[in-house]
Design an enzyme around this catalytic site. Sequence first.
Site, PDB file in Angstrom:
ATOM      1  N   HIS A 278      34.063  54.796  41.504  1.00 16.49           N
ATOM      2  CA  HIS A 278      33.517  55.048  40.160  1.00 16.49           C
ATOM      3  C   HIS A 278      32.220  54.296  39.900  1.00 16.49           C
ATOM      4  CE1 HIS A 278      35.869  51.337  39.647  1.00 16.49           C
ATOM      5  NE2 HIS A 278      35.028  51.065  38.679  1.00 16.49           N
TER       6      HIS A 278
ATOM      7  N   HIS B  49      31.723  40.280  32.598  1.00 21.65           N
ATOM      8  CA  HIS B  49      33.064  40.872  32.537  1.00 21.65           C
ATOM      9  C   HIS B  49      33.908  40.337  33.680  1.00 21.65           C
ATOM     10  CE1 HIS B  49      31.180  43.697  35.355  1.00 21.65           C
ATOM     11  NE2 HIS B  49      32.189  44.520  35.409  1.00 21.65           N
TER      12      HIS B  49
HETATM   13  O1  LIG Z   1      42.930  47.063  41.574  1.00 18.23           O
HETATM   14  C1  LIG Z   1      41.861  46.918  42.154  1.00 18.23           C
HETATM   15  O2  LIG Z   1      41.773  46.360  43.214  1.00 18.23           O
HETATM   16  C2  LIG Z   1      40.600  47.525  41.627  1.00 18.23           C
HETATM   17  C3  LIG Z   1      40.424  47.446  40.168  1.00 18.23           C
HETATM   18  C4  LIG Z   1      39.177  48.131  39.761  1.00 18.23           C
HETATM   19  O3  LIG Z   1      38.792  49.138  40.316  1.00 18.23           O
HETATM   20  C5  LIG Z   1      38.436  47.538  38.708  1.00 18.23           C
HETATM   21  C6  LIG Z   1      37.201  47.982  38.409  1.00 18.23           C
HETATM   22  C7  LIG Z   1      36.442  47.389  37.364  1.00 18.23           C
HETATM   23  C8  LIG Z   1      35.154  47.750  37.124  1.00 18.23           C
HETATM   24  O4  LIG Z   1      34.550  48.692  37.806  1.00 18.23           O
HETATM   25  C9  LIG Z   1      34.306  47.099  36.141  1.00 18.23           C
HETATM   26  O5  LIG Z   1      34.813  46.606  35.126  1.00 18.23           O
HETATM   27  O6  LIG Z   1      33.101  47.063  36.389  1.00 18.23           O
HETATM   28 FE   LIG Z   2      32.688  47.731  38.360  1.00 19.54          FE
END
Ligand SMILES: O=C(O)CCC(=O)/C=C/C=C(\O)C(=O)O
Ligand SMILES: [Fe+2]
Length: 313
Positions: free
Chosen positions: A115, A179
């Site tokens: 993403h 964050h």
């Molecule tokens: O569970 C995991 O290992 C991955 C968690 C995850 O994909 C978190 C993503 C967070 C972001 O992309 C963000 O806050 O930028």
């Molecule tokens: Fe991220």
Amino acid sequence: MTLAAVTLSHSPLMDFSEPGPGVRDRVEAAFADARAFIEAFAPDVVVLFGPDHYNGFLYDLMPPFCVGRAAQAIGDYRTAKGTVLVDHDAAAVIAEKVLDAGIDIAISESMYVDHGFVQPLQVLFGGIDRIPVVPVFINCVAVPLGPVRRVRLLGEAIGRAAGALNRRVLVVGSGGLSHDPPLPMLAGASPEVAARLISTGRHLTPQQRADRERRVIEAGRAYAAGRLTVAPLNPEWDRRLLDILAGGDLTELDAWTPDSFAAQAGHSSHEARTSIAAYAALSTQGPYDTVSSFYEEIPDWIAGFAVTTAQTR
Ligand SMILES: O=C(O)CCC(=O)/C=C/C=C(\O)C(=O)O
Ligand SMILES: [Fe+2]
């Protein structure tokens, strides 16, 4: 003007959690400003600096930087899945020039992107196959991380290479500011989590993927409700960073150590490296001005959330 820049935060929670009144409208308005900016600039190709969240780049081989000459989107958090329209030739030329400039960049003929790359393509262009892209991975999560200076130099080398393409190039940085969402760390991880971070995370079963996403979504809700303690958002840090990016002298950021990012703004604040690279790339084309700049703390998305656009004078 051959280069212009857009930076924007992303969040896996955007499609799963409704923030406070008016927040989504304001974010959508900032996205609309960015789309209008892009339409006016009319890019031929996009250089997209993005992070990864232990989906494509794992500890079996973790480069600081990597140019994708081809890429597959994994389709996490309801984002698009499939082949990303990558400009193979532009990616190859850029990678060569960056290496010539003395920046050791990896290349991939099969980059897996999550993403972090796909949300900006969907938000800004409506999909992963609408405009040719050169995806540039910047490691923003897996410690140890190199100095910020190297990110600036990477951005500058890419900016010079992109400027020499003789095409209209939009550079995009995808990543939040302060964050600290729940992302596992290798140090102290259980054997199962360690295996995922080292190699198995690249090929999760649909059930494993769904479980992992559910945990993050639940953690986001718990954080917004004050039931989960992670590093707080730091709007002062975020605004200082945005001011420096807008000001044009990015060398000031060379003194910001990786440890200070994590301590002041949470572990995922390293994603600001993508913005630093994008602005460093733009800076190679001469003095620039910020055209629009949106910032808001959005706890429901665990994000110091920014959207900025900039162009040379
Ligand atoms: O569970 C995991 O290992 C991955 C968690 C995850 O994909 C978190 C993503 C967070 C972001 O992309 C963000 O806050 O930028
Ligand atoms: Fe991220």
